[in-house]
Design a protein around this motif. Structure first.
Motif: not given
Length: 282
Positions: A134-150
């Motif tokens: 869902e975060a990827a669909e919102k346009g977050l890049d991989p570094a942002e997605i990783e930070k969000f999931l952590e």
């Protein structure tokens, strides 16, 4: 805004919910289950109901093992033809070396691979994948997605009432003396999984008492945390899990409750009558 095409890799301890089972960008690497002299691929040629039937019928012990580095390397290599990035999210490192296999394989391929220790298993692991997608669909890049999931995984807490002391003992999670005393006293340990670590929270003598204590844990957490979703986890006892969902939904109408199967690999260690409760705090 990121327009990278991302593949999502996990292992078969993740709950095969609708959201990942039918998603063409999700790839599930099966764990191995050895029963007697025969090896099975979890979720491929062996599922919980059949596994427990085999254990009862043959009186055989079951063992589990992680996928090899080579399995992950081959998958990552194949995926790099179609994807720009891979997120590989796996069962807690405290329970399995799967994360380590994935991490080592990631060093052997050209495509960037973000490997994450979920610090959990079953549906909470699946939920992390769904939220990452869902975060990827919102346009977050991989570094942002990783930070969000952590950040999210560090808010998780899970309590599990073990259904079988014998299975827990055979899997090496309980020593002989504890198993003997627990069996004699009909004790059911409630295990806490927090920050990827497993510990005995307390011991109860009945399922109703265990359920009462799990409601207490949720009550306590709600005093200081905002929790919107709670997951009931079960072995084969779906009816009992669904009864918990119905009861808890009446008590906490502002929270979304759902029930999810633990799966064969987890069942090997915990038994078919296992029940648990899990959540992530906002």
């Amino acid at each position: 805004m990121s327009d990278l095409k991302i593949a999502w890799v996990t292992d078969s301890t993740a709950c095969r919910s609708e959201g990942i089972r039918n998603n063409e960008d999700v790839y599930i690497v099966p764990m191995n289950i050895l029963i007697g002299n025969k090896e099975f691929k979890d979720g491929v040629d062996l599922f919980p109901e059949e596994m427990f039937r085999l254990l009862k019928g043959n009186g055989a012990d079951a063992k589990t093992s992680q996928p090899s580095i080579g399995i992950f390397q081959e998958l990552y290599t194949n995926l790099q033809e179609e994807y720009d990035h891979i997120f590989s999210i796996h069962v807690s490192l405290a329970f399995s070396g799967t994360f380590s296999s994935a991490q080592q394989a990631a060093q052997l391929v050209d495509i960037p691979v973000t490997v994450i220790d979920s610090k959990i298993l079953s549906y909470p692991l699946t939920k992390l994948i769904l939220d990452g997608m869902e975060a990827a669909e919102k346009g977050l890049d991989p570094a942002e997605i990783e930070k969000f999931l952590e950040a999210k995984l560090n808010t998780g807490k899970t309590f599990v009432m073990v259904g079988s002391l014998e299975q827990l003992h055979k899997s090496g999670r309980m020593n002989g003396l504890s198993f003997f005393l627990g069996s004699m006293l009909k004790i059911k340990p409630i295990l806490l999984i927090e920050d990827g670590k497993l510990q005995v929270e307390e011991k109860v003598r009945s399922i109703p008492k265990g359920y009462s204590r799990m409601r207490d844990y949720l009550d306590h957490a709600l005093q200081s945390k905002n929790i919107k979703e709670v997951y009931i986890l079960y072995g084969l006892n779906k009816e009992e899990a669904d009864a918990w969902v119905a009861d808890l939904s009446g008590k906490y109408p502002e929270i979304s409750f759902s029930s999810h199967e633990l799966g064969a690999v987890i069942g090997v260690h915990a038994g078919e009558n296992t029940l648990g409760i899990s959540w992530f705090a906002e």
